[in-house]
Scaffold this motif. Structure first.
Motif, PDB file in Angstrom:
ATOM      1  N   UNK A  88       0.832  -1.199   0.000  1.00 46.57           N
ATOM      2  CA  UNK A  88       0.000   0.000   0.000  1.00 46.57           C
ATOM      3  C   UNK A  88       0.871   1.256   0.000  1.00 46.57           C
ATOM      4  N   UNK A  89       1.999   1.198   0.725  1.00 44.10           N
ATOM      5  CA  UNK A  89       2.932   2.317   0.729  1.00 44.10           C
ATOM      6  C   UNK A  89       3.562   2.534  -0.632  1.00 44.10           C
ATOM      7  N   UNK A  90       3.933   1.447  -1.285  1.00 43.45           N
ATOM      8  CA  UNK A  90       4.458   1.556  -2.657  1.00 43.45           C
ATOM      9  C   UNK A  90       3.482   2.303  -3.549  1.00 43.45           C
ATOM     10  N   UNK A  91       2.261   1.821  -3.535  1.00 45.66           N
ATOM     11  CA  UNK A  91       1.217   2.385  -4.387  1.00 45.66           C
ATOM     12  C   UNK A  91       0.984   3.858  -4.052  1.00 45.66           C
ATOM     13  N   UNK A  92       0.946   4.173  -2.773  1.00 47.69           N
ATOM     14  CA  UNK A  92       0.716   5.552  -2.354  1.00 47.69           C
ATOM     15  C   UNK A  92       1.851   6.456  -2.817  1.00 47.69           C
ATOM     16  N   UNK A  93       3.079   5.986  -2.663  1.00 49.36           N
ATOM     17  CA  UNK A  93       4.218   6.780  -3.115  1.00 49.36           C
ATOM     18  C   UNK A  93       4.163   7.075  -4.595  1.00 49.36           C
ATOM     19  N   UNK A  94       3.773   6.096  -5.391  1.00 54.00           N
ATOM     20  CA  UNK A  94       3.660   6.313  -6.832  1.00 54.00           C
ATOM     21  C   UNK A  94       2.515   7.255  -7.170  1.00 54.00           C
ATOM     22  N   UNK A  95       1.406   7.175  -6.431  1.00 49.81           N
ATOM     23  CA  UNK A  95       0.305   8.110  -6.667  1.00 49.81           C
ATOM     24  C   UNK A  95       0.731   9.540  -6.354  1.00 49.81           C
ATOM     25  N   UNK A  96       1.539   9.718  -5.307  1.00 47.40           N
ATOM     26  CA  UNK A  96       2.042  11.050  -4.978  1.00 47.40           C
ATOM     27  C   UNK A  96       2.923  11.571  -6.104  1.00 47.40           C
ATOM     28  N   UNK A  97       3.793  10.726  -6.634  1.00 50.07           N
ATOM     29  CA  UNK A  97       4.634  11.114  -7.775  1.00 50.07           C
ATOM     30  C   UNK A  97       3.760  11.444  -8.979  1.00 50.07           C
ATOM     31  N   UNK A  98       2.764  10.630  -9.242  1.00 50.40           N
ATOM     32  CA  UNK A  98       1.860  10.872 -10.367  1.00 50.40           C
ATOM     33  C   UNK A  98       1.182  12.233 -10.233  1.00 50.40           C
ATOM     34  N   UNK A  99       0.694  12.535  -9.030  1.00 50.57           N
ATOM     35  CA  UNK A  99      -0.001  13.805  -8.810  1.00 50.57           C
ATOM     36  C   UNK A  99       0.954  14.983  -8.963  1.00 50.57           C
ATOM     37  N   UNK A 100       2.190  14.811  -8.530  1.00 46.86           N
ATOM     38  CA  UNK A 100       3.208  15.851  -8.709  1.00 46.86           C
ATOM     39  C   UNK A 100       3.373  16.192 -10.185  1.00 46.86           C
ATOM     40  N   UNK A 101       3.499  15.161 -11.014  1.00 48.15           N
ATOM     41  CA  UNK A 101       3.632  15.410 -12.462  1.00 48.15           C
ATOM     42  C   UNK A 101       2.356  16.028 -13.019  1.00 48.15           C
ATOM     43  N   UNK A 102       1.211  15.551 -12.571  1.00 45.58           N
ATOM     44  CA  UNK A 102      -0.058  16.080 -13.074  1.00 45.58           C
ATOM     45  C   UNK A 102      -0.176  17.568 -12.767  1.00 45.58           C
ATOM     46  N   UNK A 103       0.144  17.951 -11.541  1.00 41.47           N
ATOM     47  CA  UNK A 103       0.006  19.352 -11.142  1.00 41.47           C
ATOM     48  C   UNK A 103       0.991  20.259 -11.877  1.00 41.47           C
ATOM     49  N   UNK A 104       2.084  19.705 -12.344  1.00 47.37           N
ATOM     50  CA  UNK A 104       3.069  20.484 -13.122  1.00 47.37           C
ATOM     51  C   UNK A 104       2.733  20.514 -14.601  1.00 47.37           C
ATOM     52  N   UNK A 105       1.650  19.840 -14.977  1.00 44.93           N
ATOM     53  CA  UNK A 105       1.277  19.796 -16.380  1.00 44.93           C
ATOM     54  C   UNK A 105       1.969  18.722 -17.174  1.00 44.93           C
ATOM     55  N   UNK A 106       2.770  17.872 -16.499  1.00 47.14           N
ATOM     56  CA  UNK A 106       3.485  16.787 -17.173  1.00 47.14           C
ATOM     57  C   UNK A 106       2.623  15.525 -17.183  1.00 47.14           C
ATOM     58  N   UNK A 107       1.434  15.641 -17.729  1.00 49.78           N
ATOM     59  CA  UNK A 107       0.491  14.516 -17.706  1.00 49.78           C
ATOM     60  C   UNK A 107       0.971  13.349 -18.556  1.00 49.78           C
ATOM     61  N   UNK A 108       1.933  13.609 -19.431  1.00 51.10           N
ATOM     62  CA  UNK A 108       2.445  12.559 -20.313  1.00 51.10           C
ATOM     63  C   UNK A 108       3.480  11.670 -19.624  1.00 51.10           C
ATOM     64  N   UNK A 109       3.943  12.061 -18.456  1.00 51.00           N
ATOM     65  CA  UNK A 109       4.969  11.263 -17.771  1.00 51.00           C
ATOM     66  C   UNK A 109       4.315  10.039 -17.132  1.00 51.00           C
ATOM     67  N   UNK A 110       4.583   8.885 -17.700  1.00 48.08           N
ATOM     68  CA  UNK A 110       3.916   7.665 -17.240  1.00 48.08           C
ATOM     69  C   UNK A 110       4.835   6.446 -17.226  1.00 48.08           C
ATOM     70  N   UNK A 111       6.107   6.603 -17.621  1.00 44.64           N
ATOM     71  CA  UNK A 111       7.023   5.461 -17.668  1.00 44.64           C
ATOM     72  C   UNK A 111       7.698   5.286 -16.314  1.00 44.64           C
ATOM     73  N   UNK A 112       7.693   4.064 -15.833  1.00 42.11           N
ATOM     74  CA  UNK A 112       8.339   3.734 -14.560  1.00 42.11           C
ATOM     75  C   UNK A 112       9.440   2.715 -14.815  1.00 42.11           C
ATOM     76  N   UNK A 113      10.677   3.086 -14.522  1.00 45.25           N
ATOM     77  CA  UNK A 113      11.812   2.180 -14.669  1.00 45.25           C
ATOM     78  C   UNK A 113      11.930   1.312 -13.416  1.00 45.25           C
ATOM     79  N   UNK A 114      12.056   0.014 -13.613  1.00 38.88           N
ATOM     80  CA  UNK A 114      12.139  -0.915 -12.481  1.00 38.88           C
ATOM     81  C   UNK A 114      13.209  -1.965 -12.773  1.00 38.88           C
ATOM     82  N   UNK A 115      14.196  -2.132 -11.883  1.00 42.26           N
ATOM     83  CA  UNK A 115      15.216  -3.171 -12.099  1.00 42.26           C
ATOM     84  C   UNK A 115      14.586  -4.558 -12.180  1.00 42.26           C
ATOM     85  N   UNK A 116      15.177  -5.417 -12.959  1.00 40.93           N
ATOM     86  CA  UNK A 116      14.650  -6.770 -13.124  1.00 40.93           C
ATOM     87  C   UNK A 116      14.658  -7.552 -11.819  1.00 40.93           C
TER      88      UNK A 116
END
Length: 1005
Positions: free
Chosen positions: A618-646
């Motif tokens: 739940x913390x993982x998900x919440x942290x990503x939602x906070x990042x998503x909202x940060x980009x949304x509020x800055x107008x960077x609605x196109x930022x959607x790629x998440x890099x994750x190590x294998x």
């Protein structure tokens, strides 16, 4: 920084050593260490020195310098209060708790006061044999807990009328959101993107559903089921039964209409009411969700509580969370296990539909045992008594001229108070009673099993005032329904006490419960405390917990959960507070939250902390939602790629998908580290759309990657944010801080690093820390003030502060350890892990190491060569460890065919040596197979684990009984017996049985 007052003692002028032998300390501490530190740490001073000598270091500081990269090391000690003794910390926390006011709360909203049977409180909730167990991934040593969870599933399926139920979810709001996701993924009309929610649902549930819907592009439509015409295409609907204001609606026609429009129907139900009301499965529900809190689990200011999720067999393989099923062992005996393992959604990674890998096992066990103890008749009598009290109150209010809603009710009244509302609320305050304010003229009153005749009389006084002197409003105890004196049929076909008819229609026949439930013998034989106590201990003795032995699970940090830390959670000042009382009644909780948030911010280096997420995932998900909202509020609605190590934990990609992000994998090098060149290339390629990097530190492979600051800088240079998984924070506290080396957000596992116990697979707490630029987006809550940021995302859990009642555990841990003690704990965790790696080197290959050949707080043992040399796999070694009295380490993660070992700082050298001796002895047993001295197919490992029943069976094996079950002197004096032999996993998947049934159902026939 909030400061605690250390108690005066000799510790003010002297530094306590790690051990209890009074030798000089390993190294001078920045501040005096409290007496608790020595209790928490495993190795005594002389033992730590011997371990350091084996590693070739003169001091603990030398080991840390060789292990942790210098560029990320803290240059000053943590700014935290000095550690307190157990007595002093409990005294200070008692003072904080005293600021909470325990009123009688009739607020409802899915939460109710309850009476926890003392036999369950003492022998489950307060018993380390139950609360220190790990998730039952090793079923041979978890049969007791699995049986309790099977009881839970049976309780839910019987009362809901559904085919199958999982072994609990985090809370009711989360369960409803999971139902929405299931319906969305199962929809037949792909163009349908709307989810319809009844306005009669609990408001916090609606909040969580909206939060979860937003990143998935789902439109949430809220309305009245009595007027909705399905003109808008919807893939699913959510109903509340009974409604949040207490009304019981007949949803049958609406459900039929929903199905006619290809929508799946989810019903959020009050489980206790279903002892009197028709089961949702009987009027067509596809999914039923809810909360089992009122089955003996304290309110706890909102959690933890076990939610449930039940559905039809057709959705069995889409069910979120865990599911306990029946299989058989190698000799055909019935045995329980977590079935359909693919439902553990993190295994499916970016193909997952849910990231739920944390349940509420301890609370589900409490709820199931509440049902076992009371049985079907007892539960029905409790529900009948609540219903009778509610009807009695309704009758009195109607006589007094109040207007009540005219729908049937179970335990909740909607009262139109009009101009009298202010006076009523004033009288309620005078009586220390909480009522729910629905609007300026309407109040809601929800009763529960703790309500007495006197409570009903007080409620009448609150509403009517001085006119209570009129005898027609008096309640005679003889008129109230006593437990067991009436059947639901008697109750539903009779009027309440008094001489006037019921103010509400009685429960109509179409909504009365007519089907049996809880008919299995388990729910009908343990009703005396003697029988219940013995049943609980029979189950407990089938499970290996920290009360038995070390649980050396990599990435799971199964450390000491000290008794002093656990004591406060059952104090009524913490346990009996409704989550939606006014802030003035929870000042103690607010102080505790403030201090804990301040301490966690100092430990991590972040500027803000949210305690709301009630699990690591739940913390993982919440942290990503906070990042998503940060980009949304800055107008960077196109930022959607998440890099994750294998190498990342599977919840990482699952969380990213749930947050509406596209996962792009980053390669790892031969040493298990992130391939920085590949990361740079991927960041460059996706730079315009880069939203985040998810990274675990120390790495998933258990080493401190020297390039972590460079990795963060690359992501920042391309406009992305860095999310750090805090699963391995136990290797960082006091040595380095994620915010200092580049992380923007990090979740913390309080059920790992900060001593909240695992509870057999839950509860967990996963708060997040964020940098200043992300603080405005921390999650809020519509029903509580002072929660979240100024532009906060919606609620991610039903309660404003998640699992509030177990936060005192982490408060106690930090308060008693102090800054210096926390640092010492981290150092000793690293010492213990490196000592194990050193002792096992030469017997097993240590798969990954960091600088100077050192590991962090865990190490990976490579067992893959033995498959070729002796046909021995990782499971064979794991099951053989059970014979030696240990819980196996983490199997085949992050690398298939390996064991990941994490000893934590709480294990003594003696226990570490016992584990290493067992692993070395097992290596010799493998060598005997390699040399032809032992049979390749019939040997100690292939037949492990061995049970007590094996001793008295016909013995025709090429090794002795003693070798099988007593491989060491320790096992002769302190043997832990597995309840069953090795379990046939595949059989259980082919023959899905997930509730209590007769034993004949387990046979091959």
């Amino acid at each position: 920084m909030t400061q605690l007052s250390p108690e005066p003692s000799m510790l003010d002028t002297a530094t306590l050593s790690v051990g209890t032998n009074g030798d000089a300390p390993l190294a001078p501490a920045a501040e005096p260490l409290s007496s608790f530190v020595a209790r928490h740490l495993g190795p005594a001073e002389r033992d730590a020195e011997a371990m350091l000598e084996a590693l070739g270091y003169a001091s603990l500081e030398d080991l840390i310098e060789a292990t942790v990269p210098a560029e990320i090391r803290l240059q000053q000690p943590l700014d935290l209060p000095q550690g307190l003794s157990e007595a002093a910390a409990l005294e200070q926390l008692k003072g904080i708790a005293a600021q909470n006011q325990v009123w009688r709360s009739y607020l409802g909203l899915g939460y109710a006061n309850t009476l926890t049977p003392a036999v369950i409180q003492r022998n489950v909730l307060e018993n380390p044999g139950w609360y220190t167990q790990y998730t039952p991934y090793q079923p041979e040593i978890a049969q007791g807990r699995l049986e309790a969870l099977l009881n839970f599933q049976t309780l839910v399926t019987d009362l809901t009328g559904m085919d199958i139920a999982n072994a609990s979810l985090l809370d009711e709001g989360t369960a409803a959101a999971e139902a929405m996701t299931l319906a969305f993924n199962a929809r037949k009309q792909k163009e349908a993107k709307a989810f319809w929610v009844s306005a009669a649902c609990h408001p916090q549930t609606i909040d969580v559903v909206k939060t979860r819907a937003l990143p998935l592009g789902i439109e949430v439509v809220v309305g009245d089921h009595r007027s909705f015409d399905f003109g808008t295409p919807v893939f699913g609907v959510l109903l509340q039964y009974p409604a949040t204001d207490g009304a019981i609606y007949d949803y049958a026609a609406f459900v039929a209409q929903a199905h006619a429009h290809h929508a799946l129907v989810t019903v959020a139900a009050d489980l206790l009411s279903l002892t009197l009301l028709r089961a949702p499965g009987e009027f067509g529900a596809d999914i039923v969700v809810g909360n089992t809190q009122r089955f003996g689990v304290p309110l706890g200011y909102g959690g933890p509580h076990a939610a449930f999720f039940a559905t039809r067999n057709s959705f069995a393989r889409k069910l979120p969370g865990r599911l306990v099923g029946v299989s058989k062992d190698t000799y055909g005996n019935p045995a329980l296990r977590l079935t359909l393992q693919t439902r553990e959604q993190h295994i499916r990674r970016d193909a997952a539909t849910s990231n739920i890998c944390t349940a509420q096992v301890l609370l589900a066990i409490m709820a199931s045992m509440y049902a076992v103890y009371h049985g079907p008749e007892g539960l029905r009598a409790i529900a009948a008594r609540i219903h009778h009290h509610t009807q009695t109150l309704a009758q009195a209010l109607t006589k007094a001229g109040f207007e009540l809603s005219q729908e049937p009710i179970f335990d909740t009244l909607r009262v139109t108070a009009g101009d009298a509302q202010a006076a009523i609320l004033a009288r309620a305050t005078a009586h220390r009673i909480n009522l729910r304010v629905l609007d300026d003229e309407t109040l809601v009153v929800a009763l529960d099993e703790t309500v007495t005749d006197a409570d009903v009389q007080d409620l009448i006084t609150v509403f009517i005032g001085d006119s209570i002197q009129n005898s027609k409003f008096k309640i005679s105890p003889s008129e109230t329904l006593r437990v067991g004196e009436a059947s639901p049929e008697d109750l539903q076909n009779s009027e309440p006490s008094g001489d006037s008819p019921s103010p509400h229609p009685l429960i109509p026949s179409s909504l009365r419960r007519t089907t049996p439930y809880l008919t299995h013998p388990t729910f009908n034989r343990y009703h005396s405390e003697t029988e219940m106590l013995r049943y609980l201990y029979r189950l407990q003795n089938k499970d290996l917990s920290l009360a038995t032995a070390m649980i050396p699970l990599g990435s799971c940090t199964m450390k000491l959960n000290a008794t002093a830390e656990m004591v406060p959670i059952t104090w009524p000042e913490f346990g009996q507070i409704h989550p939606f009382v006014t802030g003035s009644q929870a000042q103690g909780y607010r102080q505790l939250f403030t201090e804990l948030e301040t301490w966690l911010a100092e430990i991590t280096g972040f500027d803000g902390v949210s305690l709301q997420p009630n699990a690591g995932a739940q913390g993982e998900y919440t942290g990503l939602l906070v990042i998503r909202e940060y980009h949304q509020q800055r107008g960077d609605t196109h930022r959607h790629v998440c890099l994750i190590p294998q190498s990342a934990h599977g919840t990482n990609p699952a969380s990213a998908v749930m947050a509406g992000m596209k996962v792009v994998a980053v390669a790892c090098d031969d040493d298990g580290n992130i391939d920085v060149a590949d990361l740079a290339a991927k960041a460059e390629k996706h730079g315009d759309n880069l939203a985040a990097l998810m990274v675990t530190y120390p790495s998933t492979h258990g080493v401190f990657e020297a390039g972590i600051a460079e990795i963060c800088a690359i992501v920042h240079a391309h406009g992305g944010q860095v999310y750090m998984d805090g699963a391995n924070m136990n290797a960082q506290v006091g040595l380095c801080r994620p915010a200092d080396f580049g992380a923007d957000v990090c979740h913390l596992n309080l059920h790992k690093t900060f001593c909240i116990p695992h509870g057999g697979g839950g509860p967990g707490v996963g708060p997040i820390g964020v940098k200043a630029h992300l603080v405005p987006y921390l999650p809020g809550h519509s029903l509580a003030s002072g929660v979240g940021g100024s532009q906060g995302i919606g609620a991610v859990t039903s309660a404003p502060w998640g699992s509030a009642s177990i936060l005192p555990i982490s408060w106690m841990y930090i308060a008693m350890m102090g800054g210096a003690g926390l640092q010492r704990a981290t150092e000793v965790a690293i010492l213990n892990a490196n000592y194990i790696a050193q002792r096992l080197t030469g017997h097993y290959d240590i798969l990954y190491t960091g600088q100077n050949g050192r590991v962090a707080h865990e190490c990976i043992l490579d067992l893959r060569p033995f498959k070729k040399s002796a046909d021995i796999g990782v499971e064979d070694v794991a099951k053989r460890l059970i014979d030696y009295g240990f819980h196996p380490p983490t199997m085949s993660w992050p690398v298939a065919g390996t064991l990941m070992v994490e000893p934590t700082e709480s294990e003594s050298k003696a226990e570490l040596d016992r584990f290493c001796d067992a692993m070395i002895a097992i290596r010799d047993e493998i060598r005997a197979i390699e040399n032809g001295e032992s049979d390749r197919d019939h040997n100690l490992l292939k037949h492990a684990p061995h049970t007590a029943a094996d001793l008295v069976s016909d013995w025709n094996r090429p090794y002795s009984r003693e070798q099988a079950v007593f491989p060491t002197p320790f096992t002769r004096s302190a043997k832990f017996w597995p309840a069953v032999n090795r379990i046939d996993q595949a059989y259980g998947d082919r023959n899905l049985i997930c509730s209590c049934v007769g034993m004949d159902a387990y046979s091959d026939s």
